[in-house]
Write an enzyme that holds these catalytic residues in place. Sequence first.
Site, PDB file in Angstrom:
ATOM      1  CD  GLU A  78     -39.022  60.715 -11.172  1.00  0.00           C
ATOM      2  OE1 GLU A  78     -38.876  60.713  -9.941  1.00  0.00           O
ATOM      3  OE2 GLU A  78     -40.143  60.641 -11.727  1.00  0.00           O
ATOM      4  NE  ARG A  79     -36.587  55.625  -9.634  1.00  0.00           N
ATOM      5  CZ  ARG A  79     -36.759  54.829  -8.580  1.00  0.00           C
ATOM      6  NH1 ARG A  79     -37.297  53.629  -8.749  1.00  0.00           N
ATOM      7  NH2 ARG A  79     -36.405  55.214  -7.370  1.00  0.00           N
TER       8      ARG A  79
ATOM      9  CE  LYS B 270     -44.353  62.180 -12.475  1.00  0.00           C
ATOM     10  NZ  LYS B 270     -42.950  61.760 -12.755  1.00  0.00           N
TER      11      LYS B 270
ATOM     12  CB  CYS C 105     -48.560  45.920  -9.360  1.00  0.00           C
ATOM     13  SG  CYS C 105     -49.572  45.928 -10.857  1.00  0.00           S
TER      14      CYS C 105
ATOM     15  CG  PHE D  25     -39.570  52.152 -12.495  1.00  0.00           C
ATOM     16  CD1 PHE D  25     -39.106  50.883 -12.792  1.00  0.00           C
ATOM     17  CD2 PHE D  25     -39.889  52.446 -11.174  1.00  0.00           C
ATOM     18  CE1 PHE D  25     -38.972  49.918 -11.800  1.00  0.00           C
ATOM     19  CE2 PHE D  25     -39.763  51.487 -10.179  1.00  0.00           C
ATOM     20  CZ  PHE D  25     -39.298  50.214 -10.495  1.00  0.00           C
TER      21      PHE D  25
ATOM     22  CB  SER E 210     -44.839  53.314  -4.184  1.00  0.00           C
ATOM     23  OG  SER E 210     -44.911  54.694  -3.894  1.00  0.00           O
TER      24      SER E 210
ATOM     25  CD  GLU F   9     -45.214  46.701  -4.252  1.00  0.00           C
ATOM     26  OE1 GLU F   9     -45.721  46.281  -5.309  1.00  0.00           O
ATOM     27  OE2 GLU F   9     -45.367  47.865  -3.849  1.00  0.00           O
TER      28      GLU F   9
END
Length: 483
Positions: A179-180, A176, A284, A152, A229, A384
Amino acid sequence: MKNVQTLKNYIGGQWIESTSKQVEDVPNPATGEIIARVPLSTKEDLDRAVATAKEAFKTWRKVAVPRRARILFRYQQLLIENWEGLAKLVTLENGKSYKEAYGEVQRGIECVEFAAGAPTLMMGEQLPDIATGVESGMYRYPIGVIAGITPFNFPMMVPCWMFPLAIACGNTFVLKPSERTPLLANRIAELFKEAGLPDGVLNIVHGAHDVVNGILDNEDVKAVSFVGSQPVAEYIYKTAAANGKRVQALAGAKNHSIVLKDADLSSTVKEITSAAFGSAGERCMAAAVVVVEEDVADELVNRLLQEANAITIGNGLEEGVFLGPVIREGHKERTLGYIQSGVEQGATLIRDGREDDIANSQGYFVGPTIFDNVTQEMKIWQDEIFAPVLSIVRVKDLMEAIHVANASPFANGACLYTNSAKAIREFREEIDAGMLGVNLGVPAPMAFFPFSGYKKSFYGDLHANGKDGVEFYTRKKMLTARY
């Protein structure tokens, strides 16, 4: 009540409703307002997209490389023409400031520009006389259907790391997106079609776990590129590799910024503030930990506090806003839990972002948060957090600072602030991280260099972007002939 659209998947150049009845709301993180609904697509949807991409590969792989490049150049021009609208869409669904979103779109455009160099990137190698009358040559070919799973936090840039280069190399692609943040993906697909990309070469399937697992299990998907993640990266790497796929999985980070006593503190503080709190810390390459020599620690902390207090927090579409919201209410609550953990474990909370009040806001805001006197036993150092939370560790010298940074399980990036050439060399040789910066806060390389690090920050052999990206999206054939 405002009519909210449910997004469709993009398969074979058409917008197609998911077979799933499950949807998830997509809120504007700055206001909480629902701006769209995204389908949680099924394995059936994913398999349809893969089959479409597989069929398109039969013809796309044979398209002359210069022709592919011309389509990418047209695509680049369309992205430039739609730059402002794309940036506003990034801010709307992600929450980052418009200025940051504008810069993200620029990075995405640069990735397309790099991919448009495919005629050069795809060149092989030849040696005419490996033996008397014998020559040998290496030729590059696309590998088939590629799948990309993107996060996202960079809805424009990260997909543009993946599909333009993969497609330039002759592959077809199934994306893909998170979805956020699904809206931007649909828009850049529309523009690619407008640029002349044949139907079926790029496909988008929205969703969550079912789509991811469908990608990993589908034998027609030949390679998977992932950014997200650490736990998910490890799962994707192990599962995809076990299923015989080529895989690169870029994971978490805990980037350390080392400040030596000879550093220019004025510029250092500005760089660290931007790197720590830009994009709400949701990147990141964020500066998560400052490791500072004791001789200048007090002054650095005071200056960081002053700089953080001057940050404007709010809706990223408003003029002058620097710090927007985090992505969701759940992520805000997780961040508040880490702040409380830092307090309970004995760190000195010198700026509490929980106290920043955004008037009349239903958004997911956390203000700049700074901890001093942090140790390696604390969760705020170990994990993190992915939020605007900065930890400060005090050390005696450079070697102790490097020891602290190298103790982290992550190894994505690290920065050094100094005027000493000797210190820079020592830092370069001894630090255990993939992307290094000197006197700058976010050492993310351009598209023509590889991106990522080591340890729990990366799973795979070939990094994203640059020559590594070309290697990842192609396979080699060796031809040896006697004449």
